[in-house]
Design a protein around this motif. Structure first.
Motif, PDB file in Angstrom:
ATOM      1  N   ASN A  74      16.390  27.997   7.916  1.00 33.19           N
ATOM      2  CA  ASN A  74      16.592  26.596   8.377  1.00 33.19           C
ATOM      3  C   ASN A  74      15.205  25.894   9.440  1.00 33.19           C
ATOM      4  O   ASN A  74      15.756  25.010   9.808  1.00 33.19           O
ATOM      5  N   ARG A  79      10.180  24.832   7.370  1.00 30.32           N
ATOM      6  CA  ARG A  79      10.112  24.480   6.073  1.00 30.32           C
ATOM      7  C   ARG A  79       9.479  23.723   5.372  1.00 30.32           C
ATOM      8  O   ARG A  79       8.640  22.718   6.184  1.00 30.32           O
ATOM      9  N   ASN A 105       6.970  22.581   1.857  1.00 27.76           N
ATOM     10  CA  ASN A 105       7.442  21.760   0.180  1.00 27.76           C
ATOM     11  C   ASN A 105       6.143  21.833   0.479  1.00 27.76           C
ATOM     12  O   ASN A 105       4.879  20.676   0.625  1.00 27.76           O
ATOM     13  N   SER A 139       9.382  20.735   7.859  1.00 25.00           N
ATOM     14  CA  SER A 139      10.361  20.338   8.841  1.00 25.00           C
ATOM     15  C   SER A 139       9.939  21.391  10.263  1.00 25.00           C
ATOM     16  O   SER A 139      10.144  22.525   9.539  1.00 25.00           O
ATOM     17  N   ASP A 161      17.449  21.362  -4.145  1.00 21.10           N
ATOM     18  CA  ASP A 161      16.366  22.637  -4.173  1.00 21.10           C
ATOM     19  C   ASP A 161      17.452  23.972  -4.424  1.00 21.10           C
ATOM     20  O   ASP A 161      18.372  23.625  -3.808  1.00 21.10           O
ATOM     21  N   TYR A 176      16.718  27.606  -4.094  1.00 23.57           N
ATOM     22  CA  TYR A 176      16.477  28.975  -2.859  1.00 23.57           C
ATOM     23  C   TYR A 176      16.660  30.175  -3.887  1.00 23.57           C
ATOM     24  O   TYR A 176      17.521  30.912  -4.346  1.00 23.57           O
ATOM     25  N   ASN A 187      13.863  33.278   2.074  1.00 29.71           N
ATOM     26  CA  ASN A 187      12.539  32.022   2.313  1.00 29.71           C
ATOM     27  C   ASN A 187      11.892  31.614   1.536  1.00 29.71           C
ATOM     28  O   ASN A 187      11.048  30.608   2.003  1.00 29.71           O
ATOM     29  N   THR A 201       8.518  25.933  -2.348  1.00 29.04           N
ATOM     30  CA  THR A 201       9.760  25.352  -0.520  1.00 29.04           C
ATOM     31  C   THR A 201       9.476  26.963  -0.152  1.00 29.04           C
ATOM     32  O   THR A 201       9.370  27.780  -0.471  1.00 29.04           O
ATOM     33  N   THR A 215      10.751  28.436   3.955  1.00 30.30           N
ATOM     34  CA  THR A 215      11.713  27.544   4.841  1.00 30.30           C
ATOM     35  C   THR A 215      12.002  28.995   5.207  1.00 30.30           C
ATOM     36  O   THR A 215      12.234  30.867   5.233  1.00 30.30           O
TER      37      THR A 215
END
Length: 280
Positions: A34, A37, A39, A82, A233, A235, A239, A277, A279
């Motif tokens: 986190n 990140r 997208n 982010s 979202d 996952y 990642n 995404t 991350t």
């Protein structure tokens, strides 16, 4: 295709209730990174555009581009990044669309200091872009729930072009033997405030909402921008994942520099988003 009607308050209330209910039941972000990140994907959007363009004493009337030219719904690029440092985060985002269509108009259109007359074949182009960046202060940040306030700047770019090779009356009379293009454009930095909320459903599934908006008194510009986004979202690895959501964005921007020019955009788009995404 008929543009669907949406009820933004009911969508927002449903998403908020779901997020708060989930926040006490899962760890956020579980085993998902986190710190950084990003997208990247697209948004399918419906549009509504009312534009008034006055120039050099020409009193233009408002034109609805979707009704007059039947400008299409369209898929545009969407991206967001982010960088999270606990209490402090940095966000950047972009969404953009480009649409065009040629139509035979059934009424005169006064556009700036030029008139496109009934019966003319006119090409209309509409560009809508919204790059954005902010600093986010995460006042609530725990393993299952995040809530932050943002202060940032957007740079909206709204541009409409009308082009015709016949049936055009310019400021000096009828135009013959050449193609005429008139452009109405607003592009200016706009300060924005916002709210970001995220919560976990499971260790690999999270969701959130993003609100941004503010009045924009930057002479000769006035008006406001409002944007609301709800997303989920998933996952499939620590990642990488996929996400989807719904966005509504509204512009009320005016450039008033009469007697030279007045451009008044009342423009909105809304529709579903889907993206990949990553991350870390």
């Amino acid at each position: 295709m008929r543009r669907p009607r949406i009820s933004l308050p009911s969508i927002t209330a449903a998403v908020l209730g779901l997020l708060f209910a989930a926040a006490a039941q899962a760890q956020f972000p579980g085993d998902v990174g986190n710190t950084f990140r990003i997208n990247a994907g697209g948004q399918y959007a419906w549009f509504n555009t009312n534009l008034t363009f006055e120039q050099n004493g020409g009193a233009g009337a408002a034109v609805n581009l979707e009704d007059v030219f039947n400008l299409p719904s369209r898929i545009g690029f969407y991206g967001r990044a982010s960088f999270n440092l606990g209490f402090l985060s940095f966000d950047a985002a972009y969404v953009g669309f480009s649409r065009d269509r040629t139509a035979t108009i059934t009424q005169d259109i006064q556009f700036g200091d030029t008139t496109f007359t009934a019966g003319a074949s006119v090409e209309a182009k509409q560009t809508s872009q919204l790059p954005y960046g902010d600093i986010r202060f995460n006042f609530f940040h725990n393993p299952s729930f995040q809530f932050g306030l943002t202060a940032g700047v957007a740079y909206p770019i709204l541009k409409s072009d009308l082009t015709a090779s016949a049936g055009v009356i310019g400021p000096n009379g009828p135009v013959n033997g050449s193609t005429v293009t008139k452009e109405a454009k607003i592009a200016t930095p706009v300060p924005m405030l916002g709210v970001v909320l995220d919560a976990a459903f499971t260790n690999r599934l999270s969701g959130g909402i993003i609100f941004n908006g503010i009045f924009a008194p930057v002479h000769p510009y006035t008006g406001s921008i409002f944007s609301a986004d709800a997303h989920v979202d998933y996952y499939f690895s620590p990642n990488f994942g996929v996400g989807g959501g719904f966005n509504y964005t509204r512009f009320r921007l005016k450039k008033d520099d009469l007697p030279n020019v007045l451009i008044d955009f009342r423009h909105e788009f809304y529709g579903p988003r889907a993206y990949l995404t990553a991350t870390f």
